[in-house]
Design a protein around this motif. Structure first.
Motif, PDB file in Angstrom:
ATOM      1  N   UNK A 290       1.762 -65.669  10.779  1.00 46.94           N
ATOM      2  CA  UNK A 290       3.155 -65.816  10.363  1.00 46.94           C
ATOM      3  C   UNK A 290       4.062 -64.741  10.940  1.00 46.94           C
ATOM      4  N   UNK A 291       3.567 -63.995  11.921  1.00 44.54           N
ATOM      5  CA  UNK A 291       4.302 -62.988  12.685  1.00 44.54           C
ATOM      6  C   UNK A 291       4.598 -61.719  11.899  1.00 44.54           C
ATOM      7  N   UNK A 292       5.235 -61.835  10.745  1.00 48.83           N
ATOM      8  CA  UNK A 292       5.455 -60.655   9.911  1.00 48.83           C
ATOM      9  C   UNK A 292       5.662 -61.092   8.467  1.00 48.83           C
ATOM     10  N   UNK A 293       5.520 -60.160   7.545  1.00 54.36           N
ATOM     11  CA  UNK A 293       5.589 -60.498   6.116  1.00 54.36           C
ATOM     12  C   UNK A 293       7.005 -60.662   5.605  1.00 54.36           C
ATOM     13  N   UNK A 294       8.010 -60.486   6.451  1.00 54.20           N
ATOM     14  CA  UNK A 294       9.391 -60.654   6.012  1.00 54.20           C
ATOM     15  C   UNK A 294       9.871 -62.100   6.145  1.00 54.20           C
ATOM     16  N   UNK A 295       9.125 -62.930   6.873  1.00 50.20           N
ATOM     17  CA  UNK A 295       9.508 -64.337   6.974  1.00 50.20           C
ATOM     18  C   UNK A 295       9.274 -65.046   5.638  1.00 50.20           C
ATOM     19  N   UNK A 296      10.173 -65.953   5.295  1.00 48.53           N
ATOM     20  CA  UNK A 296       9.903 -66.848   4.181  1.00 48.53           C
ATOM     21  C   UNK A 296       8.764 -67.790   4.559  1.00 48.53           C
ATOM     22  N   UNK A 297       8.000 -68.172   3.576  1.00 51.70           N
ATOM     23  CA  UNK A 297       6.904 -69.116   3.806  1.00 51.70           C
ATOM     24  C   UNK A 297       7.202 -70.375   3.001  1.00 51.70           C
ATOM     25  N   UNK A 298       7.721 -71.416   3.634  1.00 54.79           N
ATOM     26  CA  UNK A 298       7.978 -72.666   2.896  1.00 54.79           C
ATOM     27  C   UNK A 298       6.698 -73.213   2.280  1.00 54.79           C
ATOM     28  N   UNK A 299       6.844 -73.920   1.190  1.00 54.60           N
ATOM     29  CA  UNK A 299       5.676 -74.429   0.481  1.00 54.60           C
ATOM     30  C   UNK A 299       4.802 -75.317   1.347  1.00 54.60           C
ATOM     31  N   UNK A 300       5.410 -76.058   2.254  1.00 57.13           N
ATOM     32  CA  UNK A 300       4.637 -76.983   3.078  1.00 57.13           C
ATOM     33  C   UNK A 300       4.215 -76.371   4.409  1.00 57.13           C
ATOM     34  N   UNK A 301       4.458 -75.065   4.605  1.00 56.95           N
ATOM     35  CA  UNK A 301       4.094 -74.443   5.873  1.00 56.95           C
ATOM     36  C   UNK A 301       2.587 -74.265   5.970  1.00 56.95           C
ATOM     37  N   UNK A 302       2.016 -74.719   7.054  1.00 60.09           N
ATOM     38  CA  UNK A 302       0.601 -74.497   7.360  1.00 60.09           C
ATOM     39  C   UNK A 302       0.519 -73.305   8.300  1.00 60.09           C
ATOM     40  N   UNK A 303      -0.321 -72.340   7.964  1.00 60.24           N
ATOM     41  CA  UNK A 303      -0.479 -71.163   8.814  1.00 60.24           C
ATOM     42  C   UNK A 303      -1.943 -71.087   9.236  1.00 60.24           C
ATOM     43  N   UNK A 304      -2.173 -71.099  10.533  1.00 58.67           N
ATOM     44  CA  UNK A 304      -3.543 -70.950  11.009  1.00 58.67           C
ATOM     45  C   UNK A 304      -4.115 -72.233  11.581  1.00 58.67           C
ATOM     46  N   UNK A 305      -5.364 -72.539  11.175  1.00 61.42           N
ATOM     47  CA  UNK A 305      -6.117 -73.639  11.782  1.00 61.42           C
ATOM     48  C   UNK A 305      -6.172 -73.457  13.303  1.00 61.42           C
ATOM     49  N   UNK A 306      -6.248 -72.214  13.720  1.00 60.03           N
ATOM     50  CA  UNK A 306      -6.239 -71.874  15.136  1.00 60.03           C
ATOM     51  C   UNK A 306      -7.663 -71.717  15.643  1.00 60.03           C
ATOM     52  N   UNK A 307      -7.894 -72.154  16.869  1.00 60.22           N
ATOM     53  CA  UNK A 307      -9.180 -71.974  17.537  1.00 60.22           C
ATOM     54  C   UNK A 307      -8.950 -71.099  18.762  1.00 60.22           C
ATOM     55  N   UNK A 308      -9.673 -69.986  18.826  1.00 57.28           N
ATOM     56  CA  UNK A 308      -9.665 -69.131  20.017  1.00 57.28           C
ATOM     57  C   UNK A 308     -11.105 -69.069  20.495  1.00 57.28           C
ATOM     58  N   UNK A 309     -11.355 -69.579  21.691  1.00 57.96           N
ATOM     59  CA  UNK A 309     -12.730 -69.819  22.127  1.00 57.96           C
ATOM     60  C   UNK A 309     -12.903 -69.435  23.612  1.00 57.96           C
ATOM     61  N   UNK A 310     -13.975 -68.724  23.892  1.00 61.33           N
ATOM     62  CA  UNK A 310     -14.378 -68.386  25.259  1.00 61.33           C
ATOM     63  C   UNK A 310     -13.273 -67.654  26.021  1.00 61.33           C
ATOM     64  N   UNK A 311     -12.512 -66.850  25.335  1.00 62.80           N
ATOM     65  CA  UNK A 311     -11.473 -66.058  25.992  1.00 62.80           C
ATOM     66  C   UNK A 311     -11.965 -64.636  26.234  1.00 62.80           C
TER      67      UNK A 311
END
Length: 650
Positions: A290-311
């Motif tokens: 979410x970049x920083x803790x000062x951003x609002x987080x909307x109720x429907x915001x999904x954060x993550x589900x990221x795949x970092x592989x073989x980098x």
């Protein structure tokens, strides 16, 4: 079922990838002739810049990027709409593709008119080759890193009294000679004694530099950074984007927070970043939260589900991978090396990987190596149901701890089947008092000056540490603090209880294998090899108990299946190999006082222990049959066998 993907709560990691069929393909080739606007993105008439393709790519598009150096920051205009309708940016036929946040320069002249010291004339008169480069404003539209300092935007947690501010106040701009960075100095005069260095004038419009051996820069590739990032949406929340096979280099971002990487998901979710390389990011290599803790987080915001592989993430200044509030992460088969050269550990956002509030994550088969003055892996606050498995944590240079689990109280996290090797510690050696004669016998508490831990838990409960090899730690394999008065949202403080140490091998830890703050934990089936006296410790209530295995068993009932050994283990951290060597004799002249101990000298004499039901596979992902296993991460223990321990599936 992939048994290495089972998370602490008993369910498999939530894999979401689907086989993709692209409805549209666009081509980009920077080596083609022509003017932008004349191409249509076909293979016959490819776009000249990636941003031209990014402007028209819609869900279900694959952008093929042909080999070459692209000096731009790619700004995707759209994201995909689901796992089967992603937008992919991929290197064409695995050709080398570079996206550089730098520009090549050649308009340098001899530096004149600046004193090297109070008594000298200019550098030219002193016979020293210093060069001057006036920045071209056309290369710095919207961002000039030579005007901005590194210091993080949110400085709330910065402890100025403990911190050398030099690197924080350096300029973000970097200078490279043949792909290698020059060292930034604070005063022009320092160029008189420091080769391979540069200095920035006050207004950030002119750079002076000196090459090694006073070489002529006209005979080298000189690049200067001019952009903050390499691949980053300008619009937040773009999701379902894939980046594959691309090298991103020379991003001139500042210190986190905010977390703004060379490759940035910019608060989007369901990204796949695979087979990429990130070189010489001034601040962060990849950000995915979410970049920083000062951003609002909307109720429907999904954060993550990221795949970092073989980098491969090399030489990130502060942090290799950063993620704030990122959940359901799959981080696998990566190499993260050389992180931390900015020396910003006390900004509290430094590390090979730094994640906040991580839940349901799988971090497996990665190599963390040569991290400098920062943790290999730091999970900060409220992390639950994560598994850290089959990783190498190698050569922590001036490193306080390899893995830091902070302020995590209510969920279980697994650390299993990893290899920890060489945690140097970072402390002021001059503060360690020499204890001559009996002077140290009667102290009532540890001084806690010396550090260097494989795993440090601060205000953290319910850790599960099983079947690891934990070796060559300057202080201890495990150390914890309760931090009882850190209470968020009117909730409880930490206790550092309910930690489980099951079937590990601890080898040559300088002060202790385990330092528990309280006895309210569990240890069973561990093998302790080549330890000093009092290597099993309960720190509170004071005075601490500094025990050996027989006393550990007698007074606390720990490690009924525990063993002690005196054999040798070798790890080659360059070739990723490991060997066990049996011992021919005891390392002491006499066994007097050790009659209660039974030391394993030969590898084949190591006894199997009861297999923990939570760990069903070994370091290589092989199923452990039966109800017994060897301590440590390997299914078999064979003397002199060369174990190839690169865990990655490539």
């Amino acid at each position: 079922m992939d048994i290495t993907s089972i998370l602490p709560e008993g369910k498999s990691f939530a894999f979401w990838e689907q086989e993709q069929r692209y409805g549209q393909e666009l081509h980009v080739d920077c080596n083609q002739d022509g003017e932008s606007g004349e191409q249509d993105g076909s293979i016959q008439k490819p776009f000249l810049t990636i941003n031209e393709a990014a402007a028209v790519a819609v869900p279900g598009t694959r952008v093929w990027i042909h080999g070459g150096v692209y000096r731009e920051c790619v700004h995707p205009a759209m994201g995909g709409t689901g796992p089967d309708q992603m937008i992919c940016y991929e290197a064409w036929q695995k050709e080398p593709v570079w996206i550089k946040a730098s520009v090549e320069v050649r308009n340098f002249t001899r530096s004149q008119g600046w004193r090297l010291n109070h008594f000298s004339s200019d550098a030219l008169a002193e016979g020293i080759s210093i060069w001057e480069l006036k920045l071209n404003p056309e290369d710095f539209k919207g961002y000039n890193p030579f005007c901005a300092v590194n210091i993080l935007h949110d400085r709330l947690f910065l402890e100025y009294d403990k911190t050398d501010m030099t690197t924080y106040l350096n300029r973000r701009g970097m200078v490279f000679c043949d792909g290698k960075p020059l060292l930034q100095v604070q005063l022009y005069g320092q160029l008189g004694t420091q080769e391979n260095a540069y200095w920035v004038e006050a207004n950030g419009q002119t750079v002076h530099f000196r090459l090694r051996g006073d070489q002529d820069p006209g005979k080298h590739l000189i690049e200067i950074t001019c952009r903050e990032q390499c691949f980053a949406p300008e619009i937040p929340f773009l999701s379902y984007i894939k980046v594959k096979g691309i090298t991103c280099a020379h991003a001139a971002g500042g210190a986190p927070v905010p977390q703004r990487g060379s490759i940035s998901c910019f608060r989007g979710h369901h990204w796949i970043i695979e087979d990429c390389q990130v070189d010489w990011a001034n601040g962060v290599g990849i950000d995915m939260g979410n970049e920083c803790w000062h951003h609002c987080v909307p109720e429907d915001q999904i954060i993550g589900n990221t795949i970092i592989r073989r980098c491969r993430i090399k030489d990130a200044g502060v942090c290799g991978i950063a993620g704030l509030f990122a959940q359901n992460l799959l981080i696998e088969d990566n190499v993260i090396e050389g992180t931390g050269w900015q020396k910003m550990e006390l900004s509290w956002e430094a590390g090979g990987m730094k994640i906040h509030n991580c839940r349901n994550g799988l971090i497996r088969r990665n190599i963390f190596t040569r991290t400098f003055r920062a943790d290999h892996l730091w999970l900060d606050c409220n992390n639950e149901n994560n598994r850290i498995t089959q990783n190498l944590f190698l050569d922590g240079i001036e490193q306080r701890e390899a893995v830091f689990i902070e302020c995590t109280r209510d969920g279980v996290n697994f650390i299993d089947n990893n290899i920890f090797w060489n945690v140097e510690g970072r402390f002021e050696a001059g503060k360690v008092q020499e204890e001559t004669g009996s002077s140290g016998w009667y102290k009532m508490e540890e001084d806690e000056i010396v550090n260097g831990y494989a795993i440090y838990a601060e205000g953290t409960d319910h850790l599960y540490i099983a079947n690891n090899l934990i070796a060559k730690c300057r202080s201890a394999g495990y150390f914890a603090k309760a931090v009882p008065f850190r209470m968020h949202n009117n909730l409880r403080g930490g206790t550092s209880r309910d930690a489980h140490f099951i079937n590990n091998i601890f080898y040559e830890c300088g002060e202790a294998a385990i330092k528990m703050p309280t006895e309210k934990n569990e240890a069973e089936g561990n093998l302790y090899v080549s330890m000093n006296g009092g290597y099993l410790r309960i720190l509170y209530p004071a005075p601490p108990c500094c025990l050996d295995l027989p006393a550990w068993q007698e007074f606390y009932g720990f490690d009924k299946e525990g063993q002690e050994g005196v054999f040798q283990i070798d790890v080659d951290t360059e070739q990723y190999t490991l060997q066990f060597h049996s011992a021919d004799k005891y390392p002491w002249d006499t066994m007097r006082g050790r009659q209660r101990h039974q030391y394993v000298m030969k590898i084949e004499d190591i006894k199997t222990v009861k297999k923990d039901p939570q760990v069903s596979s070994d370091f290589f992902g092989m199923l452990l049959e039966g109800d017994q296993c060897n301590p440590g991460p390997f299914g078999d223990l064979v003397p002199e066998k060369i174990y190839h321990i690169d865990p990655r599936k490539l």
